[in-house]
Motif scaffolding. Sequence first.
Motif, PDB file in Angstrom:
ATOM      1  N   ILE A   1      35.406  34.991   8.760  1.00 11.33           N
ATOM      2  CA  ILE A   1      34.759  36.302   8.674  1.00 11.33           C
ATOM      3  C   ILE A   1      33.985  36.529   9.965  1.00 11.33           C
ATOM      4  N   LEU A   2      34.321  37.612  10.647  1.00 12.88           N
ATOM      5  CA  LEU A   2      33.638  38.000  11.875  1.00 12.88           C
ATOM      6  C   LEU A   2      32.602  39.063  11.530  1.00 12.88           C
ATOM      7  N   GLN A   3      31.357  38.811  11.890  1.00 11.03           N
ATOM      8  CA  GLN A   3      30.284  39.758  11.611  1.00 11.03           C
ATOM      9  C   GLN A   3      29.879  40.464  12.896  1.00 11.03           C
ATOM     10  N   THR A   4      29.755  41.780  12.817  1.00  3.20           N
ATOM     11  CA  THR A   4      29.326  42.563  13.968  1.00  3.20           C
ATOM     12  C   THR A   4      27.846  42.938  13.818  1.00  3.20           C
ATOM     13  N   ARG A   5      27.258  43.435  14.883  1.00  2.77           N
ATOM     14  CA  ARG A   5      25.843  43.792  14.882  1.00  2.77           C
ATOM     15  C   ARG A   5      25.618  45.137  14.191  1.00  2.77           C
ATOM     16  N   ARG A   6      24.371  45.335  13.724  1.00  2.00           N
ATOM     17  CA  ARG A   6      24.009  46.573  13.034  1.00  2.00           C
ATOM     18  C   ARG A   6      22.762  47.168  13.675  1.00  2.00           C
ATOM     19  N   PRO A   7      22.747  48.472  13.896  1.00  2.00           N
ATOM     20  CA  PRO A   7      21.643  49.082  14.660  1.00  2.00           C
ATOM     21  C   PRO A   7      20.272  48.960  13.989  1.00  2.00           C
ATOM     22  N   LEU A   8      20.198  48.985  12.648  1.00  3.65           N
ATOM     23  CA  LEU A   8      18.908  48.894  11.989  1.00  3.65           C
ATOM     24  C   LEU A   8      18.315  47.495  12.081  1.00  3.65           C
ATOM     25  N   ASP A   9      19.121  46.513  12.469  1.00  2.00           N
ATOM     26  CA  ASP A   9      18.614  45.154  12.679  1.00  2.00           C
ATOM     27  C   ASP A   9      18.200  44.911  14.122  1.00  2.00           C
ATOM     28  N   MET A  10      18.405  45.890  15.004  1.00  2.00           N
ATOM     29  CA  MET A  10      18.137  45.719  16.426  1.00  2.00           C
ATOM     30  C   MET A  10      17.004  46.645  16.860  1.00  2.00           C
ATOM     31  N   ASP A  11      16.407  46.333  18.004  1.00  2.00           N
ATOM     32  CA  ASP A  11      15.380  47.198  18.560  1.00  2.00           C
ATOM     33  C   ASP A  11      16.002  48.511  19.021  1.00  2.00           C
ATOM     34  N   ALA A  12      15.232  49.586  18.910  1.00  2.00           N
ATOM     35  CA  ALA A  12      15.716  50.884  19.388  1.00  2.00           C
ATOM     36  C   ALA A  12      15.949  50.833  20.897  1.00  2.00           C
ATOM     37  N   ASN A  13      16.983  51.530  21.340  1.00  2.00           N
ATOM     38  CA  ASN A  13      17.326  51.640  22.757  1.00  2.00           C
ATOM     39  C   ASN A  13      17.668  50.285  23.389  1.00  2.00           C
ATOM     40  N   THR A  14      18.317  49.425  22.595  1.00  2.00           N
ATOM     41  CA  THR A  14      18.822  48.163  23.138  1.00  2.00           C
ATOM     42  C   THR A  14      20.079  48.449  23.966  1.00  2.00           C
ATOM     43  N   VAL A  15      20.108  47.902  25.159  1.00  2.00           N
ATOM     44  CA  VAL A  15      21.232  48.120  26.065  1.00  2.00           C
ATOM     45  C   VAL A  15      21.721  46.770  26.574  1.00  2.00           C
ATOM     46  N   SER A  16      23.024  46.599  26.594  1.00  2.00           N
ATOM     47  CA  SER A  16      23.632  45.411  27.179  1.00  2.00           C
ATOM     48  C   SER A  16      24.818  45.836  28.027  1.00  2.00           C
ATOM     49  N   LEU A  17      24.843  45.382  29.264  1.00  2.00           N
ATOM     50  CA  LEU A  17      25.929  45.692  30.181  1.00  2.00           C
ATOM     51  C   LEU A  17      26.407  44.407  30.840  1.00  2.00           C
ATOM     52  N   SER A  18      27.683  44.313  31.073  1.00  2.00           N
ATOM     53  CA  SER A  18      28.210  43.151  31.792  1.00  2.00           C
ATOM     54  C   SER A  18      29.374  43.574  32.665  1.00  2.00           C
ATOM     55  N   ALA A  19      29.475  42.931  33.802  1.00  2.00           N
ATOM     56  CA  ALA A  19      30.592  43.143  34.716  1.00  2.00           C
ATOM     57  C   ALA A  19      31.054  41.778  35.203  1.00  2.00           C
ATOM     58  N   GLU A  20      32.362  41.528  35.106  1.00  2.00           N
ATOM     59  CA  GLU A  20      32.900  40.234  35.475  1.00  2.00           C
ATOM     60  C   GLU A  20      34.174  40.404  36.292  1.00  2.00           C
ATOM     61  N   ALA A  21      34.450  39.397  37.069  1.00  2.00           N
ATOM     62  CA  ALA A  21      35.713  39.317  37.804  1.00  2.00           C
ATOM     63  C   ALA A  21      36.400  38.015  37.398  1.00  2.00           C
ATOM     64  N   GLN A  22      37.661  38.116  36.973  1.00  2.00           N
ATOM     65  CA  GLN A  22      38.410  36.944  36.527  1.00  2.00           C
ATOM     66  C   GLN A  22      39.551  36.670  37.490  1.00  2.00           C
ATOM     67  N   TYR A  23      39.547  35.448  38.030  1.00  2.00           N
ATOM     68  CA  TYR A  23      40.602  35.034  38.955  1.00  2.00           C
ATOM     69  C   TYR A  23      41.553  34.072  38.244  1.00  2.00           C
ATOM     70  N   SER A  24      42.854  34.342  38.294  1.00  2.00           N
ATOM     71  CA  SER A  24      43.878  33.460  37.729  1.00  2.00           C
ATOM     72  C   SER A  24      44.622  32.800  38.881  1.00  2.00           C
ATOM     73  N   ASP A  25      44.567  31.469  38.941  1.00  2.00           N
ATOM     74  CA  ASP A  25      45.187  30.813  40.092  1.00  2.00           C
ATOM     75  C   ASP A  25      46.707  30.846  40.047  1.00  2.00           C
ATOM     76  N   GLN A  26      47.289  31.064  38.861  1.00  2.00           N
ATOM     77  CA  GLN A  26      48.747  31.133  38.771  1.00  2.00           C
ATOM     78  C   GLN A  26      49.277  32.416  39.393  1.00  2.00           C
ATOM     79  N   SER A  27      48.609  33.538  39.089  1.00  2.00           N
ATOM     80  CA  SER A  27      49.050  34.819  39.648  1.00  2.00           C
ATOM     81  C   SER A  27      48.415  35.106  41.000  1.00  2.00           C
TER      82      SER A  27
END
Length: 884
Positions: free
Chosen positions: A169-195
Motif C-alpha cells: 500500500i502506497l500512501q500519499t501526502r494530505r494537505p490538512l496534515d501539512m503546513d500551509a504554503n509548503t513548497v518542495s522543488l527539485s531539479a536533477e540531472a541523470q547521466y547513463s554511462d551506457q548511452s
Amino acid sequence: MSSITFKKGVLASTIAMVLAGGATPFAIAAEEAADQKTEVIEVRGIRGSLKENINAKRFADSVVDIITAEDIGKFPDKNVAETLSRITGVAVSREFGEGEKISIRGAGPKYNRTLLNGQTVGTADWFILDEANRSFNYTMLPSVIVKGLEVHKSPTASLEEGSLGGTVILQTRRPLDMDANTVSLSAEAQYSDQSGETDPQLAGMYSWKNEDENFGFMVSAVQQDRTLERQGLEILAWDEGDDGYSIPRNIGAPRFLQDRERSTYFATLQYAPTDDLVMTFNALSSKMDVDNQNANLLNFPTANRAEAIANATNVVNGAILATSDDDGRAAYNFINRVSSTETKQFHLDVDYTTDSYTLNFEIGTTKAEGGTLRETSWEYNAMTAGYDYDLTGTPTVDFGVEPSDGENFTAGWIWGGSKPGTDEEDFVQLDLTLPVDFGVFTEIKTGIKSRSAERTQGRHAYSWHASQDVDPNSDWNGTMWTIFENCPTLADCGLDALGAVNVDVAAGGNITSQLAHNRAVMEEMAFGPGSAYAIHDNLGEIWAVEEDILSLYVQGDFSGDGFRGNVGVRYVSTEQTSSGYNYSQDSSGLKTLNGNWLNPSELEWVSQENDYSEFLPSFNIALDIAEDQIFRIGAARVMSRQNWQDISGNESMGSLSTTQKNTGTRGNPQLRPTIANQFDMSYEWYYSDASMFAATYFVKDINTLRTSSVDIQDRYYEQEQAWVPVEFTQPGNGYGGLIDGLEFSIQHDFGGYGITANYTYTNTSTDEERDPAKVGSGLIEGTSQDMLNLSAYYENDTFGARIMYNYRSEWYKGQHFNGDELYNDDFGQWDASANWNYNENVTFTLEAVNLSDEEIVEYNIDKVRVMSIYANGRRFVAGVRVNF
C-alpha cells in the motif's frame, strides 16, 4: 524537522486506522496523549526515518514492514520498486536497469498486489513481449509523490484480497496534515554511462490550507526523462531434437535504445466541514512515452542442424556450445516501435467519525491504456556468411562476412503490427468500525466492496508485401518489393548513413561490430508518403476479460494486558467473462481491415464464463513477551487470481518456420485462482529507539498452482505458403505446493552512523513431478532461495550518505515468449546516495545506481544454455532540493 509523540497504549488502538489509509499513528497518539507522559521522538534525516519505520512496525497488529520519507523526495531511489527492494523478503526485477515488478516471500509479481491509498491503479504494459498480468509496473510511479510504503505480509480480513506473497500500500501526502504554503522543488540531472546521455528530472509540490485548517489542496508534478540503452547477447531459443542435442536457434547481439519521457501529476483536495467529517479527493495522471528500437545481428545454427552437430567442438549436457558452419546464415533484424503507457486514477475517500462509530466510504475509477502502438521489423540477409561460435566463458561469435559493411547484406522481408491494451476498474466500498467493550474485543469492523474490471488486448499485423494482384478491389499496393528494388542492400538509400557501432557487452567476435540502425530512414520508407501496406486483425491475440468482484468481511480487534491482535473472515465472489474470436484457419488467423485479401470463412466473437467464491479467514496476535520484545503469530487463507493473459482466449505464436520447431501459447478461461493457507511466526526485539532485530518463519501451503499442457496443431505459414505444426503451451489447474522460509533483519544505530541488514531464505516444493520436457512442471515462479540487503549510513546536521547492496539468487521467471522455460541467474547490485544540507531549505544530492556495472544473465533450465546477457550500465544523478 518535526516532533512526534507516541504512547504504546494509544497506538495499539489506532493502528488499524493507519493501515486503512488514515492519519499516521504518531499524529493520532500525539493528539490524544497531549496531557500524558510520553516519549518524544525527533524525526530528522536518515536516522529519523528509520525510527519512524521501526515504531510503525512495532505497534502494528500484523506482520508489516514500513518505509517512510520524512520529507518530500528523500527516498534513496528514483522509483518505488527500488525502494521496496530494501525490505526483507522483497525482490525486484530490473530488466531495463530500473525496478519494474516485485516478488514477495517467494511469490512472483503476478501473485502480489499494489494499491495506491488502498485502491487499484490500472497498468498497461508498453513492451510488446510483456504479457498482460496483474502486477503493477512501478516505472509509472516516481517515489517523490509517496509519503510511505506498507508491505503487509500477514493479511487481515479488512485488507483487500488478491495477494499470495503480500500487499503493498502506497500512501500519499494530505494537505490538512501539512503546513500551509509548503513548497518542495527539485531539479536533477541523470547521466547513463551506457548511452552517454544526461537527462533532466524535475519535480515540484505545493500544499495549502486555510486558517481554519478545514480546507486544503496539494498538487505535485514530476517530469523525468531517460535515454536508455541496453546492449546484450541473446539466444532466442534452444531447440531439442530426437538426436539428443539442443542447439541455439538464433544467436544475436542486440542493441536496444529507448527515449523515456515520464510525466506524473498528482493532486489532493481535502475538506472537513465538521470535526467529524473529512472528505479527501485524489487524482493521479501518469504518462510515459517509451518509443524504442532494437537492432540485432543474428545467426541461425539450427538452419543446418546436422552440420552444427557434426562440427561441434564443445558439448555440455547435450547442448552444442561451440560449433561452426561455412554455409551458415546470418541476418540483421531492425525493429522500430512507437510505444506509450498512461494511467489515471480518481478516488474519493469520506471519513465520518463519532464516539459511537466510524464510517468510511470510498468510490473511484482507474484506467490505463497503451502498449506498442506501431511496430515495423526489417530483415536484411548476409549474401555469404558462415559462422563460428563458442558460448563457454565469455561468448564469442564470428561471421565469415564483415557485419559493419552494408554491402554484405541484401533485402529480406518487412513486417510489423501493433499491440494496444487497456486496463480499467471501477470500485465502491463502505466500511464501518464500532468500538465495543466485549471481553478482550475493542472494535468490530465490517465492510463491503464491489469492483468491476476489464482488461483488453488488441493486435494488428501489417503486410507490405501484398499487391493488387492479390486483391484487385483493395485501395493499397504493398510497397515492400518497391523498397527492396530501390534499396537492395544496407549500403543503399542511406540505411548505413550512421556508420558502424560497437555492441558493448560481455561477448567477443565480430558480432559486436555492427552497422548502426538508421530508424529515421526505415520509418520514412515504411510509413511515409507513397507507402502502402495491408492492416489485419491478428484474431488469435485479440481478447477481453471482464471481472466482477464482491467482497464482504467482519473483523474483531482485541487487546489486553500484553497482547493485541485481530480475527476475522472475508468472503469473496468472483465472476469472470473471457471473450475472443473463434475463427477458421483458412486466412492464416488474419482478417484484412483495409481490403478483402484475407478473410476467414468463419468468424465469431465468443465468451466463456468462470465463477468462484472463497471464504478467507485470518488471525493475528502480537504478544509483549518483554517491554521491548514482541512475539507475533499470524494465520490466514489467501488467494491470488490468475494473470489476465492466462485466463484470456489468447493464442499467439513466434515466427513460423518450415525447418525449425514452432511454438506458441494459449490462455485458459477456466483457470481457478491460486489458494494458500499461510502461517507466520516472528520475534522482534526493539533494543533501542532506532535499533531492532527480527526473525520470522513463514509457510504457505498452496493448492491449484498453474501447470501446463502442450497441444500440437497446424497453422498456415503465409510467407512460405505452407502448413506447419505448432506446439501450443496452455496453462491449467495444477497441483499443490509449499513455500516456506526464514527472514532475519537487524537495524543498529551507533549515533551518527548505522547499518541495516536483512536476509531471506525461501524453500519451494510442488506436488507435481519435475519434468524438464513439460514447461513449468514442478516450479514456482519468482522464487529466489537467497535474498540479501545491506545498507550503511552516516549523517550529521550537514551531511548524510548511504551505500546499499541488494542481492538475490537465481529464480524461475516463467515462460519465454518462444515457449521455453526462462531463468534469471543470481544478481547483486551496489547503489549509493549522499546529501549536503546547505541550509534548512536547500539540499544538494548525489546518487549512483549499479556501481559495479552488473549484467543480467538469463538461461534455459541448464546454466550452460544461456538465453541472454544484458548490460544496462551505471547511472549517476546529481541534483538540488528546495523545501520551505
